[in-house]
Design an enzyme around this catalytic site. Sequence first.
Site, mmCIF file in Angstrom:
data_model
loop_
_atom_site.group_PDB
_atom_site.id
_atom_site.type_symbol
_atom_site.label_atom_id
_atom_site.label_comp_id
_atom_site.label_asym_id
_atom_site.label_seq_id
_atom_site.Cartn_x
_atom_site.Cartn_y
_atom_site.Cartn_z
ATOM 1 N N LYS A 148 0.843 -1.199 0.000
ATOM 2 C CA LYS A 148 0.000 0.000 0.000
ATOM 3 C C LYS A 148 0.879 1.250 0.000
ATOM 4 O O LYS A 148 1.919 1.274 0.662
ATOM 5 C CB LYS A 148 -0.910 -0.042 1.245
ATOM 6 C CG LYS A 148 -1.974 1.039 1.298
ATOM 7 C CD LYS A 148 -2.885 0.878 2.530
ATOM 8 C CE LYS A 148 -3.972 1.948 2.560
ATOM 9 N NZ LYS A 148 -4.885 1.821 3.709
ATOM 10 N N SER A 192 -9.988 2.218 2.649
ATOM 11 C CA SER A 192 -9.009 2.911 1.838
ATOM 12 C C SER A 192 -8.038 1.991 1.110
ATOM 13 O O SER A 192 -7.412 2.408 0.137
ATOM 14 C CB SER A 192 -8.224 3.880 2.702
ATOM 15 O OG SER A 192 -7.444 3.180 3.654
ATOM 16 N N SER A 222 -10.448 -0.139 6.886
ATOM 17 C CA SER A 222 -9.835 -0.078 5.565
ATOM 18 C C SER A 222 -9.143 -1.343 5.070
ATOM 19 O O SER A 222 -8.733 -1.390 3.915
ATOM 20 C CB SER A 222 -8.819 1.061 5.516
ATOM 21 O OG SER A 222 -9.494 2.265 5.324
#
Length: 495
Positions: free
Chosen positions: A78, A158, A182
Amino acid sequence: MTDLNTLTLADARDALRRGDTTSKDLTEACLRAIDGAGALNAFVHHTPEIALERAAEADKRIAAGDAPDMCGLPIGIKDLFCTEGVPSQAASRILEGFLPQYESTITAQLKSAGAVMLGKLNMDEFAMGSSNETSVYGNAVNPWRRSGEDTQLTPGGSSGGSASAVAADLCLAATGTDTGGSIRQPAAFTGIVGIKPTYGRCSRWGVVAFASSLDQAGPMTKTVRDSAIMLGAMCGHDPRDSTSANLPVPDFEAALTGDIRGKKIGIPREYRMDGMPADIEKLWDDGAAMLRDAGAEIVDITLPHTKYALPAYYVIAPAEASSNLARYDGVRFGHRARLDHGDGITEMYEKTRAEGFGAEVQRRVMVGTYVLSAGFYDAYYNRARKVRTLIKKDFEDVFAQGVDAILTPATPSAAFGLGEMSDADPVQMYLNDVFTVTVNMAGLPGIAVPTGLDKQGLPLGLQLIGRPWEEADLLSSAYALEQAAGFVAKPGKWW
Ligand code: GLN
């Protein structure tokens, strides 16, 4: 032979150890899949040279018989994790051009375990969002579609890029982070597994901070076994994070017996929301029945302060974010606005932050500074902190009654269409986190497991919440649920 990029971590590890394949072959298969998947916008910084170099090193280690579990396995990272010399932008314009000179503890641990980084993954800006639409790179796209439709759906947020990439087999697994849901919400939207560990299990050092008392990183994988394997490599004590727990790391994979006979699984009454889709109600009832058939005792429980969790989260998270994001001022990191003649330092801050932060981040900074301001601190921030304590106590009471884990839906709906929420009140988007934020507020471990499809053919997930520090036990219960549900569906390839 199956396409190597579609393998699980466990199968790829075993194939590497048997000498059936090489890390180079696995990595090249993933790089090809990534090249063919631009339409998903999952990878936003590509690092094929690093990947091939690490694959070559991994192949040497495997040949020498010195291969930890993650050795040679290609994964995505990420964009919130700082990776040395590689763009790490938290999907924000304000970090444009920022090249960290250090590696986050988690990515350093994965690297030293021999994992191969393929690149950085899309996400909501500073991890604020539930649809990946607040990203400076544009949204990632869910590889799943409703049957018979070509509407583009959100992969959730997210960690939307991580979810999309794992579900579409662009990598074997990915890192995610979870402040209010998330990891678990995007996992549920894309039919994969995601675990948020107990707060303090994984180091936050080098992970761009959103809300420091809530943020935790965790793995996003194709199976529960893979989450057990990858979590083992990600966690451990880190003296550079003062909230990191100094506890031994169990062998999570060895604990995956799936034997839940005699375990008490709680079903919280407050999570039965009005207007919840019938598909989700059914998924939840079916999940409870599966666990009962596997020998668990299903008990009704009450978590009375649940309804205050979301409002309290949306006070605490923005408060901490407004403070954490104060460091982005155009002086030390990334983007700086072009200044006009006569502008001073105040104009530089103002222009840089106005240009560098997107609308959702600006909203959070404003809400955060408001609830922390002298006149409102007690009314909002302190009250939210008290609510947080009550939420934590709700869970403690239930665990004290002998409940081992709690079963809930992971999300209140299946993946929604991109753009569908853009005109809605921001609170509509915030409602996505209704089943997940409680877990962050209480610092507990929670895992999302795909267990079914809705009427339109989209994946749905259930969440299991565990006792603090008992991820091994939680993973084993999740393994039992996964085995019983037998979810094997994959998105049809259209990209
Ligand atoms: N969707 C939630 C938010 O926008 C949670 C995000 C997260 O867990 N990082 O705050």
